[in-house]
Design an enzyme around this catalytic site. Sequence first.
Site, PDB file in Angstrom:
ATOM      1  N   ASP A 107       0.870  -1.172   0.000  1.00 31.05           N
ATOM      2  CA  ASP A 107       0.000   0.000   0.000  1.00 31.05           C
ATOM      3  C   ASP A 107       0.913   1.230   0.000  1.00 31.05           C
ATOM      4  O   ASP A 107       2.130   1.135   0.182  1.00 31.05           O
ATOM      5  CB  ASP A 107      -0.964  -0.014   1.196  1.00 31.05           C
ATOM      6  CG  ASP A 107      -2.172   0.899   0.949  1.00 31.05           C
ATOM      7  OD1 ASP A 107      -2.130   1.718   0.003  1.00 31.05           O
ATOM      8  OD2 ASP A 107      -3.161   0.802   1.706  1.00 31.05           O
TER       9      ASP A 107
HETATM   10  C1  NOJ Z   1      -3.974   3.941   0.034  1.00 30.22           C
HETATM   11  C2  NOJ Z   1      -5.180   3.108   0.334  1.00 30.22           C
HETATM   12  O1  NOJ Z   1      -5.038   2.509   1.596  1.00 30.22           O
HETATM   13  C3  NOJ Z   1      -5.449   2.037  -0.696  1.00 30.22           C
HETATM   14  O2  NOJ Z   1      -6.698   1.470  -0.444  1.00 30.22           O
HETATM   15  C4  NOJ Z   1      -5.392   2.583  -2.086  1.00 30.22           C
HETATM   16  O3  NOJ Z   1      -5.646   1.562  -3.018  1.00 30.22           O
HETATM   17  C5  NOJ Z   1      -4.020   3.202  -2.321  1.00 30.22           C
HETATM   18  N1  NOJ Z   1      -3.817   4.263  -1.366  1.00 30.22           N
HETATM   19  C6  NOJ Z   1      -3.858   3.725  -3.743  1.00 30.22           C
HETATM   20  O4  NOJ Z   1      -4.659   4.823  -3.954  1.00 30.22           O
END
Ligand code: NOJ
Length: 764
Positions: free
Chosen positions: A286
């Site tokens: 993430d």
């Molecule tokens: C952070 C988020 O936790 C996740 O769900 C998301 O897919 C990513 N950013 C990319 O935007």
Amino acid sequence: MTTHHVIGVLALFVSASIYAQDSGGIPQNQVKEKNAFVSHLMKEMTLDEKIGQLNLVSVGPDYTKEAIMADVRAGKVGGMFNTVTKPDIRRIQDQVQYSRLKIPLFYAYDVVHGQRTVFPISLGLAASWDLNAVATSARISAEETAADGLNMTFSPMVDITRDPRWGRVSEGFGEDTYLTSRMGAEMVKAYQNGDPSAPGSIMANVKHYALYGAVEGGRDYNTVDMSLTRMFNDYMPSYQAALAAGAGGVMVALNSVNGIPATSNVWLLQDILRKQWHFNGLTVSDHGAIGGLVKHGVAQDDRQAAMMALKAGVDMDMADNMYGKYLKGLLKDGLVTQQEIDRSVRHVLDAKWDMGLFADAYRHLGPASSDPADTNAESRLHRQQAREVARTSLVLLKNDKDTLPLQKKGTIALIGPLADSQRDIMGSWSAAGVAKQAVTVLKGMQDAIGDKATLLYERGANVTDDKDIVDYLNTYEQQVVPDKRTPQQMIDDAVKIADKSDVVVAVVGEAQGMAHEASSRSDISIPESQRNLLKALKATGKPLVIVLMNGRPLTLNWEAENADAMLETWFSGTEGGNAIADVLFGDYNPSGKLPMTFPRSVGQIPLYNSVLNTGRPFNPKKPEKYTSRYFDITNGPLYPFGFGLSYTQFSVSDITLSSTTLNAKGQLTASVMVKNTGKRAGATIVQLYLQDVTASISRPVKELKNFEKVELAPGEEKRVSFPIDEKQLRFYNTQLKWASEPGKFNVFIGLDSQDVQQSSFLLE
Ligand code: NOJ
């Protein structure tokens, strides 16, 4: 390798795509060719080129498009996210031809509940309990996403969420393991449609592995600590189901699990994901999670963090370029191995093969001549389907004296800060959806009544008058624009139109940014500004219909007591206003059911359906002191899991069991007659719950095991049958063995989790 090499290798390996698999997964019959192709390509790659493939980038203040393009030419980028129009993507992909090996990038985006046409938030989709509706939303999302030149979505989010303080409950399918598993799997299948490379298909990247929904106190990014039996029985099956449905990717969660961050968690990423579940797709970190290992306190610096993440099995590094910075040196110093790098590179290249990018680097993109003249063109939307899906997601919570449906006559006062907010109705993560294209409740109602009735509108209140909260919500973009009037002036203006009307419809709840990432609340009630408005409206004595717009269960005691009718609409998307008007005026009979328990108070959280009984269970019919309860509040939920009313009534007969015993190889059926006893046609969700009465570990009092949506004409009745076999009775025991145990099982069938018929059988 010459610049034509990838194409040359391809000619050897690509054959006609015959995707036999119907699971929505990766085509099995091409695995050999894929392996040979990828192995060959990897032999041609330098270490730098390999590390480049592990870099998943996004444009940001410190990383411009131009800088990304230069890095693409240098072979330093594997994939990109957050760039979402064909011309923009093509500009990047065009750079690939200047790189040595011409390995195409893939393009990903958070298409969580729609790309251009925005469907209800996932929690709303879950409230439909309608797999067809979910499939429709995901299929259209995939088509629109592919039509924008993208290859992957960071969706579905299948984190089980039992704490409504967590803003991200809006992104998932709620508290229940079974419901979430069914919904997530359906979405994966619909996104990938049997072949993620096919026109109109995209690859699903399921998230957030693992247990992100269980952050302590519902505070985002917080710690997760739980027993293994809880983990495997309640929290893991939804990821497993999404993978079994063929999801090509997994996003690794930001949180730690029992002390070890998911991003460096060998047990999660190797032992469970790869060895036990046999996942051979792509894992991505993430956002910035690898660097986060230092803050978690398990890596002393970024370099060590990169080492730990790679070793654990995080293939791609999202947005923090830790691999780019450190892997080469780590390899030189013998701290990571070539095999570990190659393992991840292979997963990236495999995914690109599965997306069809080696056969055509411009897959989904096509030539510039295929670009839409106007990316946001109205003609690119799927309004009808969005309206139909949104209608299924609405949950009628209260309807005293048939206040609803409203008649299309007389004067209706529509009041509230969310009644005419195009931005809010789209919900969080509304991808490339354009707020200006959203139908608000005001527009939907106006169109529904035409000139048959008079509709008066007033904003009545700001979403909140708390300046700090407004500032927080507006940190990155102006999401909330406070009215120039004072709160009292706004209320006075609203009361004026209420006084002139036959009925008041108040649209209240949360701004979309209140139910999002980084949006945890310690108080989940309707903000004070809106509560004051509701109180003033109530004082007019007019029938009060509360239309809720929110992304999480709220505490609604006052509202439940004082509203004549109450409709939960979540954030219902581009066509939300029309869908809501359809229900308010009875052009559609609601059938949604809550996918999460609504508590009476934050102090009760976590409050969910499939609880363990405890040694001193509380009995509301015979309340006793030394039982598991609160003494300062009515115990139990305000609205239970699975609850939702209709404009008609249904009755459920006693349960008929085909047999009162079951053996390991057999099957029995539990059935009920469901009858529409009211005057309107309608649909409802019949729910099957089971309880393993005595087992080696304490088992939930009621676990959802199946459900069926039935539509019945007035007076019509239907038998609804649920097959039950031994597999459904299995659970993970203390040895983490998935097995059933003989003994008594209670069977419950009803139209919500509390109001049920009961029977029992014996597993022999
Ligand atoms: C952070 C988020 O936790 C996740 O769900 C998301 O897919 C990513 N950013 C990319 O935007």
